[in-house]
Design a protein around this motif. Structure first.
Motif, PDB file in Angstrom:
ATOM      1  N   LEU A 151     -95.279 -65.302 -46.920  1.00  0.00           N
ATOM      2  CA  LEU A 151     -95.085 -65.999 -48.020  1.00  0.00           C
ATOM      3  C   LEU A 151     -96.050 -64.897 -49.043  1.00  0.00           C
ATOM      4  O   LEU A 151     -95.920 -65.291 -50.297  1.00  0.00           O
ATOM      5  CB  LEU A 151     -95.645 -67.436 -48.147  1.00  0.00           C
ATOM      6  N   GLY A 152     -96.525 -63.871 -48.495  1.00  0.00           N
ATOM      7  CA  GLY A 152     -97.163 -63.021 -49.413  1.00  0.00           C
ATOM      8  C   GLY A 152     -98.586 -63.283 -49.810  1.00  0.00           C
ATOM      9  O   GLY A 152     -99.231 -62.560 -50.632  1.00  0.00           O
ATOM     10  N   LYS A 153     -99.153 -64.109 -48.887  1.00  0.00           N
ATOM     11  CA  LYS A 153    -100.702 -64.598 -48.997  1.00  0.00           C
ATOM     12  C   LYS A 153    -101.630 -63.563 -48.490  1.00  0.00           C
ATOM     13  O   LYS A 153    -100.923 -63.054 -47.155  1.00  0.00           O
ATOM     14  CB  LYS A 153    -100.703 -65.961 -48.775  1.00  0.00           C
ATOM     15  N   HIS A 154    -102.792 -63.486 -48.633  1.00  0.00           N
ATOM     16  CA  HIS A 154    -103.639 -62.954 -47.662  1.00  0.00           C
ATOM     17  C   HIS A 154    -104.339 -64.232 -46.868  1.00  0.00           C
ATOM     18  O   HIS A 154    -104.932 -65.174 -47.271  1.00  0.00           O
ATOM     19  CB  HIS A 154    -104.894 -62.434 -48.280  1.00  0.00           C
ATOM     20  N   ALA A 155    -103.871 -64.108 -45.600  1.00  0.00           N
ATOM     21  CA  ALA A 155    -104.353 -65.317 -44.622  1.00  0.00           C
ATOM     22  C   ALA A 155    -105.475 -65.140 -43.686  1.00  0.00           C
ATOM     23  O   ALA A 155    -105.512 -63.708 -42.978  1.00  0.00           O
ATOM     24  CB  ALA A 155    -102.909 -65.785 -43.879  1.00  0.00           C
TER      25      ALA A 155
END
Length: 239
Positions: free
Chosen positions: A125-129
Protein backbone atom coordinates in the motif's frame (compact mmCIF):
# COMPACT_ATOMS: atom_id res chain seq x y z
CA UNK A 1 -23.24 -14.48 -0.82
CA UNK A 2 -25.50 -16.26 1.65
CA UNK A 3 -26.52 -19.87 0.93
CA UNK A 4 -30.20 -20.61 0.39
CA UNK A 5 -32.50 -21.77 3.16
CA UNK A 6 -32.46 -25.42 2.11
CA UNK A 7 -28.68 -25.65 2.36
CA UNK A 8 -28.58 -23.90 5.72
CA UNK A 9 -31.29 -26.28 6.94
CA UNK A 10 -29.17 -29.27 5.88
CA UNK A 11 -26.19 -28.02 7.89
CA UNK A 12 -28.37 -27.20 10.90
CA UNK A 13 -29.88 -30.68 10.84
CA UNK A 14 -26.42 -32.27 10.81
CA UNK A 15 -25.32 -30.25 13.82
CA UNK A 16 -28.44 -31.19 15.76
CA UNK A 17 -27.90 -34.84 14.85
CA UNK A 18 -24.51 -34.64 16.60
CA UNK A 19 -25.65 -32.53 19.55
CA UNK A 20 -29.21 -33.76 20.05
CA UNK A 21 -30.21 -30.31 21.22
CA UNK A 22 -28.40 -27.01 21.65
CA UNK A 23 -28.81 -23.31 22.30
CA UNK A 24 -29.23 -21.23 19.14
CA UNK A 25 -26.11 -19.11 19.73
CA UNK A 26 -23.93 -22.24 19.51
CA UNK A 27 -25.66 -23.41 16.35
CA UNK A 28 -25.20 -20.07 14.57
CA UNK A 29 -21.43 -20.53 14.81
CA UNK A 30 -21.34 -24.23 14.01
CA UNK A 31 -23.59 -24.05 10.95
CA UNK A 32 -21.41 -21.30 9.46
CA UNK A 33 -18.57 -23.86 9.11
CA UNK A 34 -20.44 -25.56 6.28
CA UNK A 35 -20.21 -22.51 4.03
CA UNK A 36 -16.60 -21.42 3.38
CA UNK A 37 -17.81 -18.69 1.03
CA UNK A 38 -19.16 -16.72 3.99
CA UNK A 39 -16.89 -13.85 4.92
CA UNK A 40 -16.59 -12.14 8.27
CA UNK A 41 -18.47 -9.23 6.73
CA UNK A 42 -21.34 -11.59 5.93
CA UNK A 43 -21.40 -12.99 9.45
CA UNK A 44 -21.31 -9.54 11.05
CA UNK A 45 -23.86 -7.93 8.68
CA UNK A 46 -26.88 -6.30 10.31
CA UNK A 47 -30.30 -5.55 8.89
CA UNK A 48 -31.96 -2.15 9.19
CA UNK A 49 -33.50 -3.12 12.52
CA UNK A 50 -30.05 -4.03 13.89
CA UNK A 51 -30.49 -7.80 13.84
CA UNK A 52 -27.84 -10.21 12.57
CA UNK A 53 -28.59 -11.22 8.98
CA UNK A 54 -26.89 -14.60 9.40
CA UNK A 55 -28.80 -15.45 12.57
CA UNK A 56 -32.07 -14.55 10.90
CA UNK A 57 -31.28 -16.86 7.98
CA UNK A 58 -30.49 -19.73 10.35
CA UNK A 59 -33.76 -19.03 12.16
CA UNK A 60 -35.60 -19.18 8.82
CA UNK A 61 -33.97 -22.55 8.11
CA UNK A 62 -35.00 -23.79 11.54
CA UNK A 63 -38.60 -22.73 10.82
CA UNK A 64 -38.48 -24.82 7.65
CA UNK A 65 -37.26 -27.86 9.61
CA UNK A 66 -39.98 -27.34 12.22
CA UNK A 67 -42.62 -27.25 9.50
CA UNK A 68 -41.30 -30.63 8.31
CA UNK A 69 -41.44 -32.04 11.83
CA UNK A 70 -37.66 -32.54 11.92
CA UNK A 71 -36.81 -30.00 14.63
CA UNK A 72 -38.67 -28.85 17.73
CA UNK A 73 -38.26 -26.38 20.58
CA UNK A 74 -37.34 -27.62 24.04
CA UNK A 75 -37.51 -24.55 26.19
CA UNK A 76 -34.92 -22.17 24.74
CA UNK A 77 -33.03 -24.95 22.98
CA UNK A 78 -33.51 -26.41 19.52
CA UNK A 79 -33.75 -30.20 19.30
CA UNK A 80 -33.85 -32.79 16.55
CA UNK A 81 -36.81 -35.17 16.29
CA UNK A 82 -36.63 -38.83 15.30
CA UNK A 83 -37.85 -37.89 11.82
CA UNK A 84 -35.11 -35.28 11.58
CA UNK A 85 -32.46 -37.78 12.70
CA UNK A 86 -33.42 -40.19 9.93
CA UNK A 87 -33.19 -37.43 7.34
CA UNK A 88 -29.83 -36.23 8.71
CA UNK A 89 -28.35 -39.73 8.48
CA UNK A 90 -29.46 -39.99 4.85
CA UNK A 91 -27.82 -36.65 3.99
CA UNK A 92 -24.63 -37.10 6.03
CA UNK A 93 -22.17 -38.01 3.24
CA UNK A 94 -22.41 -34.76 1.20
CA UNK A 95 -22.04 -32.70 4.38
CA UNK A 96 -18.93 -34.62 5.42
CA UNK A 97 -17.37 -33.94 2.02
CA UNK A 98 -17.79 -30.20 2.63
CA UNK A 99 -16.18 -30.42 6.07
CA UNK A 100 -13.26 -32.43 4.69
CA UNK A 101 -12.59 -29.71 2.13
CA UNK A 102 -12.56 -27.11 4.89
CA UNK A 103 -10.07 -29.11 6.95
CA UNK A 104 -7.68 -29.28 3.98
CA UNK A 105 -7.19 -25.51 4.01
CA UNK A 106 -4.32 -25.94 6.49
CA UNK A 107 -3.49 -24.63 9.96
CA UNK A 108 -4.15 -21.09 11.10
CA UNK A 109 -1.27 -18.65 10.52
CA UNK A 110 1.19 -18.18 13.38
CA UNK A 111 1.98 -14.92 15.15
CA UNK A 112 5.11 -14.46 13.03
CA UNK A 113 3.28 -15.23 9.78
CA UNK A 114 0.62 -12.65 10.58
CA UNK A 115 3.32 -10.09 11.37
CA UNK A 116 4.99 -10.78 8.03
CA UNK A 117 1.70 -10.46 6.14
CA UNK A 118 0.78 -7.19 7.87
CA UNK A 119 4.19 -5.74 7.04
CA UNK A 120 3.89 -6.81 3.41
CA UNK A 121 0.35 -5.39 3.17
CA UNK A 122 1.74 -2.06 4.34
CA UNK A 123 4.52 -2.12 1.75
CA UNK A 124 2.08 -3.03 -1.01
CA UNK A 125 0.00 0.00 0.00
CA UNK A 126 3.04 2.25 -0.23
CA UNK A 127 3.81 2.48 3.49
CA UNK A 128 7.11 2.01 5.28
CA UNK A 129 6.46 -1.09 7.40
CA UNK A 130 8.44 -2.37 10.38
CA UNK A 131 8.12 -5.61 12.38
CA UNK A 132 8.80 -5.43 16.13
CA UNK A 133 8.98 -1.66 15.85
CA UNK A 134 9.83 -0.32 19.29
CA UNK A 135 7.44 -2.44 21.36
CA UNK A 136 4.76 -2.98 18.69
CA UNK A 137 4.20 -6.14 16.62
CA UNK A 138 3.92 -4.21 13.34
CA UNK A 139 3.90 -0.49 12.61
CA UNK A 140 3.52 1.57 9.44
CA UNK A 141 4.87 5.01 8.59
CA UNK A 142 4.08 7.18 5.60
CA UNK A 143 7.83 7.14 4.78
CA UNK A 144 11.05 5.89 6.42
CA UNK A 145 11.77 9.37 7.79
CA UNK A 146 8.26 10.18 9.00
CA UNK A 147 8.28 11.25 12.67
CA UNK A 148 5.35 9.07 13.76
CA UNK A 149 3.73 5.72 13.15
CA UNK A 150 0.44 6.14 11.29
CA UNK A 151 -0.80 2.57 11.94
CA UNK A 152 0.09 0.20 14.79
CA UNK A 153 -0.88 -3.48 14.93
CA UNK A 154 -0.91 -5.92 17.82
CA UNK A 155 -1.41 -9.61 17.00
CA UNK A 156 -3.16 -11.56 19.74
CA UNK A 157 -2.47 -15.30 19.56
CA UNK A 158 -1.55 -16.12 23.13
CA UNK A 159 -0.96 -14.05 26.21
CA UNK A 160 -2.98 -11.38 27.96
CA UNK A 161 -5.36 -9.27 25.92
CA UNK A 162 -4.83 -6.38 28.32
CA UNK A 163 -1.16 -6.21 27.31
CA UNK A 164 -1.99 -5.84 23.60
CA UNK A 165 -4.61 -3.18 24.30
CA UNK A 166 -2.20 -1.29 26.56
CA UNK A 167 0.35 -1.08 23.74
CA UNK A 168 -2.28 0.17 21.30
CA UNK A 169 -3.43 2.78 23.80
CA UNK A 170 0.13 3.98 24.30
CA UNK A 171 0.64 4.32 20.53
CA UNK A 172 -2.58 6.29 20.16
CA UNK A 173 -1.88 8.53 23.15
CA UNK A 174 1.73 9.24 22.18
CA UNK A 175 1.50 9.53 18.39
CA UNK A 176 -2.19 9.43 17.53
CA UNK A 177 -1.47 6.21 15.64
CA UNK A 178 -4.45 4.25 14.36
CA UNK A 179 -4.67 1.12 16.55
CA UNK A 180 -5.45 -2.29 15.06
CA UNK A 181 -5.97 -5.47 17.08
CA UNK A 182 -5.60 -8.72 15.13
CA UNK A 183 -7.31 -11.67 16.80
CA UNK A 184 -5.79 -14.93 15.59
CA UNK A 185 -8.66 -17.28 16.35
CA UNK A 186 -11.50 -18.91 14.45
CA UNK A 187 -14.33 -16.72 15.67
CA UNK A 188 -16.13 -14.28 13.44
CA UNK A 189 -15.49 -10.58 13.84
CA UNK A 190 -18.81 -9.93 15.60
CA UNK A 191 -17.98 -12.61 18.19
CA UNK A 192 -14.53 -11.10 18.72
CA UNK A 193 -16.09 -7.68 19.23
CA UNK A 194 -18.45 -9.14 21.82
CA UNK A 195 -15.48 -10.63 23.70
CA UNK A 196 -13.66 -7.28 23.61
CA UNK A 197 -16.62 -5.22 24.75
CA UNK A 198 -15.88 -5.43 28.52
CA UNK A 199 -12.32 -4.18 27.96
CA UNK A 200 -13.26 -1.34 25.62
CA UNK A 201 -16.07 -0.26 27.91
CA UNK A 202 -13.74 -0.35 30.92
CA UNK A 203 -10.03 0.43 31.27
CA UNK A 204 -9.50 1.04 27.54
CA UNK A 205 -12.63 3.07 26.84
CA UNK A 206 -10.53 5.96 25.51
CA UNK A 207 -9.56 3.95 22.41
CA UNK A 208 -12.87 2.13 21.98
CA UNK A 209 -14.04 4.38 19.13
CA UNK A 210 -10.76 4.25 17.20
CA UNK A 211 -9.57 0.65 17.64
CA UNK A 212 -10.16 -1.53 14.61
CA UNK A 213 -10.48 -5.29 15.11
CA UNK A 214 -9.30 -7.69 12.40
CA UNK A 215 -9.41 -11.46 12.37
CA UNK A 216 -6.56 -13.61 11.08
CA UNK A 217 -8.80 -14.67 8.19
CA UNK A 218 -9.27 -11.06 7.12
CA UNK A 219 -5.53 -10.43 7.19
CA UNK A 220 -4.88 -13.53 5.07
CA UNK A 221 -7.56 -12.58 2.54
CA UNK A 222 -6.26 -9.03 2.23
CA UNK A 223 -2.68 -10.24 1.87
CA UNK A 224 -3.64 -12.66 -0.90
CA UNK A 225 -5.77 -10.09 -2.71
CA UNK A 226 -3.08 -7.39 -2.68
CA UNK A 227 -0.30 -9.84 -3.54
CA UNK A 228 -2.22 -10.88 -6.64
CA UNK A 229 -2.07 -7.30 -7.97
CA UNK A 230 1.32 -6.31 -6.53
CA UNK A 231 2.79 -5.36 -9.91
CA UNK A 232 -0.19 -3.14 -10.73
CA UNK A 233 -0.03 -1.43 -7.34
CA UNK A 234 3.66 -0.68 -7.85
CA UNK A 235 2.97 0.85 -11.27
CA UNK A 236 0.25 3.06 -9.81
CA UNK A 237 2.43 4.21 -6.92
CA UNK A 238 5.52 4.78 -9.07
CA UNK A 239 3.49 6.71 -11.59
Amino acid sequence: MFPDRQRIAAGLLQELKELGEAEPRLLYRRVARYFPQLTNEDLSARSRDGRSVWRRRVQDAKALLMARGEVENRGRRWAITEKGRRRAEAEEMPIQLVLSALQEEGPAPSHEELQRMLAEIGRLLGKHAEVEAQRYDVAWKESPHAPRYSHVFEVQVHGRLESALAKLKQAHDAQRSRPFLVMADTRGVWQVQEALAPYLAGPFHEIASVTQVLTAEEVVRLYRALSSVAALLKRLQDG
